[in-house]
Write an enzyme that holds these catalytic residues in place. Structure first.
Site, PDB file in Angstrom:
ATOM      1  N   LYS A 149      41.209  38.729  28.245  1.00 13.39           N
ATOM      2  CA  LYS A 149      41.156  40.150  28.598  1.00 13.39           C
ATOM      3  C   LYS A 149      41.834  41.038  27.530  1.00 13.39           C
ATOM      4  CE  LYS A 149      40.869  39.283  33.601  1.00 13.39           C
ATOM      5  NZ  LYS A 149      41.397  39.660  34.944  1.00 13.39           N
ATOM      6  N   TYR A 189      31.936  42.729  37.682  1.00  9.49           N
ATOM      7  CA  TYR A 189      32.900  42.663  38.790  1.00  9.49           C
ATOM      8  C   TYR A 189      32.345  43.260  40.087  1.00  9.49           C
ATOM      9  CZ  TYR A 189      36.849  40.877  36.036  1.00  9.49           C
ATOM     10  OH  TYR A 189      37.697  40.087  35.300  1.00  9.49           O
ATOM     11  N   ASN A 225      46.160  40.565  33.496  1.00 10.64           N
ATOM     12  CA  ASN A 225      46.585  39.169  33.671  1.00 10.64           C
ATOM     13  C   ASN A 225      45.926  38.184  32.705  1.00 10.64           C
ATOM     14  OD1 ASN A 225      44.103  39.160  34.836  1.00 10.64           O
ATOM     15  ND2 ASN A 225      44.736  38.448  36.847  1.00 10.64           N
ATOM     16  N   HIS A 278      40.193  35.751  32.547  1.00  7.26           N
ATOM     17  CA  HIS A 278      39.286  35.570  33.684  1.00  7.26           C
ATOM     18  C   HIS A 278      38.727  34.159  33.603  1.00  7.26           C
ATOM     19  CE1 HIS A 278      35.869  36.095  36.431  1.00  7.26           C
ATOM     20  NE2 HIS A 278      35.186  35.375  35.539  1.00  7.26           N
ATOM     21  N   GLU A 299      27.711  33.831  35.534  1.00  8.59           N
ATOM     22  CA  GLU A 299      28.554  34.571  34.577  1.00  8.59           C
ATOM     23  C   GLU A 299      28.219  34.200  33.133  1.00  8.59           C
ATOM     24  OE1 GLU A 299      32.360  35.231  37.597  1.00  8.59           O
ATOM     25  OE2 GLU A 299      32.644  34.058  35.767  1.00  8.59           O
TER      26      GLU A 299
HETATM   27  P1  IDP Z   1      41.032  35.914  39.629  1.00  9.31           P
HETATM   28  O1  IDP Z   1      40.871  36.649  38.318  1.00  9.31           O
HETATM   29  O2  IDP Z   1      42.271  35.072  39.650  1.00  9.31           O
HETATM   30  O3  IDP Z   1      39.799  35.166  40.024  1.00  9.31           O
HETATM   31  P2  IDP Z   1      40.263  37.903  41.643  1.00  9.31           P
HETATM   32  O4  IDP Z   1      40.797  37.944  43.026  1.00  9.31           O
HETATM   33  O5  IDP Z   1      38.857  37.413  41.445  1.00  9.31           O
HETATM   34  O6  IDP Z   1      41.280  37.028  40.760  1.00  9.31           O
HETATM   35  O7  IDP Z   1      40.400  39.354  41.057  1.00  9.31           O
HETATM   36  C1  IDP Z   1      39.726  39.723  39.852  1.00  9.31           C
HETATM   37  C2  IDP Z   1      40.663  40.517  38.980  1.00  9.31           C
HETATM   38  O8  IDP Z   1      40.979  41.748  39.623  1.00  9.31           O
HETATM   39  C3  IDP Z   1      42.031  39.848  38.738  1.00  9.31           C
HETATM   40  O9  IDP Z   1      42.024  38.899  37.694  1.00  9.31           O
HETATM   41  C4  IDP Z   1      42.872  41.062  38.385  1.00  9.31           C
HETATM   42  O10 IDP Z   1      42.651  41.466  37.034  1.00  9.31           O
HETATM   43  C5  IDP Z   1      42.307  42.132  39.299  1.00  9.31           C
HETATM   44  N1  IDP Z   1      43.083  42.210  40.561  1.00  9.31           N
HETATM   45  C6  IDP Z   1      43.084  41.331  41.587  1.00  9.31           C
HETATM   46  N2  IDP Z   1      43.909  41.710  42.569  1.00  9.31           N
HETATM   47  C7  IDP Z   1      44.430  42.888  42.169  1.00  9.31           C
HETATM   48  C8  IDP Z   1      45.369  43.806  42.759  1.00  9.31           C
HETATM   49  O11 IDP Z   1      45.864  43.619  43.862  1.00  9.31           O
HETATM   50  N3  IDP Z   1      45.665  44.925  42.007  1.00  9.31           N
HETATM   51  C9  IDP Z   1      45.118  45.169  40.773  1.00  9.31           C
HETATM   52  N4  IDP Z   1      44.239  44.328  40.184  1.00  9.31           N
HETATM   53  C10 IDP Z   1      43.915  43.206  40.865  1.00  9.31           C
HETATM   54 MG    MG Z   2      37.878  35.869  40.458  1.00  9.47          MG
END
Ligand code: IDP
Ligand code: MG
Length: 144
Positions: A11, A51, A114, A117, A128
């Site tokens: 990212k 997304y 974070n 992905h 994807e």
């Molecule tokens: P993942 O990336 O671990 O699969 P997902 O639940 O699929 O997690 O969420 C996709 C992305 O959305 C996360 O990697 C993060 O960047 C963002 N995200 C998830 N939860 C939150 C939140 O509570 N606040 C802000 N961004 C979030």
């Molecule tokens: Mg995810």
């Protein structure tokens, strides 16, 4: 056990930190191979579509803004149980909860920025990968 392919995205936060190489090394040291890779600057439309599954979540707009804040490295990873293996190497979504030695523990700042992905199922991995790559941009070890 089966050889699988999965989609990884490094990212914008991690690309800006100059840790593409360190992150790809984590994959390689854990038995995954990079069989396709490119730097892309996602358009708002591309990020929204990628997304789409999170459209109703409160953080959707913030997530799209973040994913279009700089270039990303999209890669296809291949190896034994690549989908689950990549998720394990990545660590929990929230870096504060990520296990020691995971990418998110070591490189991520927050739940939105974070670092990486990774596809969360074999079916999503196929979709994807097709979202970003043409067949002639992927070089499976199974074929060469
Ligand atoms: P993942 O990336 O671990 O699969 P997902 O639940 O699929 O997690 O969420 C996709 C992305 O959305 C996360 O990697 C993060 O960047 C963002 N995200 C998830 N939860 C939150 C939140 O509570 N606040 C802000 N961004 C979030
Ligand atoms: Mg995810």
């Amino acid at each position: 056990m089966a050889i699988q392919q999965t989609l990884s995205i490094i990212k914008p936060d991690a690309v800006k930190k100059n840790v593409i190489g360190e992150i790809l090394t984590r994959f390689e040291k854990n038995g995954l191979s990079v069989i396709g890779s490119k730097l892309l600057f996602l358009s708002k439309e591309q990020a929204e579509k990628f997304y789409e599954i999170h459209k109703e979540r409160p953080f959707y707009a913030e997530l799209v803004a973040f994913m279009t804040s700089g270039p990303v490295l999209v890669s296809v990873l291949e190896g034994e149980e690549a989908v689950a293996k990549n998720r394990e190497i990545m660590g929990a979504t929230n870096p504060a909860e990520a296990a020691e030695g995971t990418i998110r523990k070591d490189f991520a700042e927050s739940i939105d920025a974070n670092a990486v992905h990774g596809s969360d199922s074999h079916e999503n991995a196929i979709n994807e990968i097709l979202f970003f790559f043409k067949e002639d941009e992927i070089f499976s070890k199974l074929e060469v």
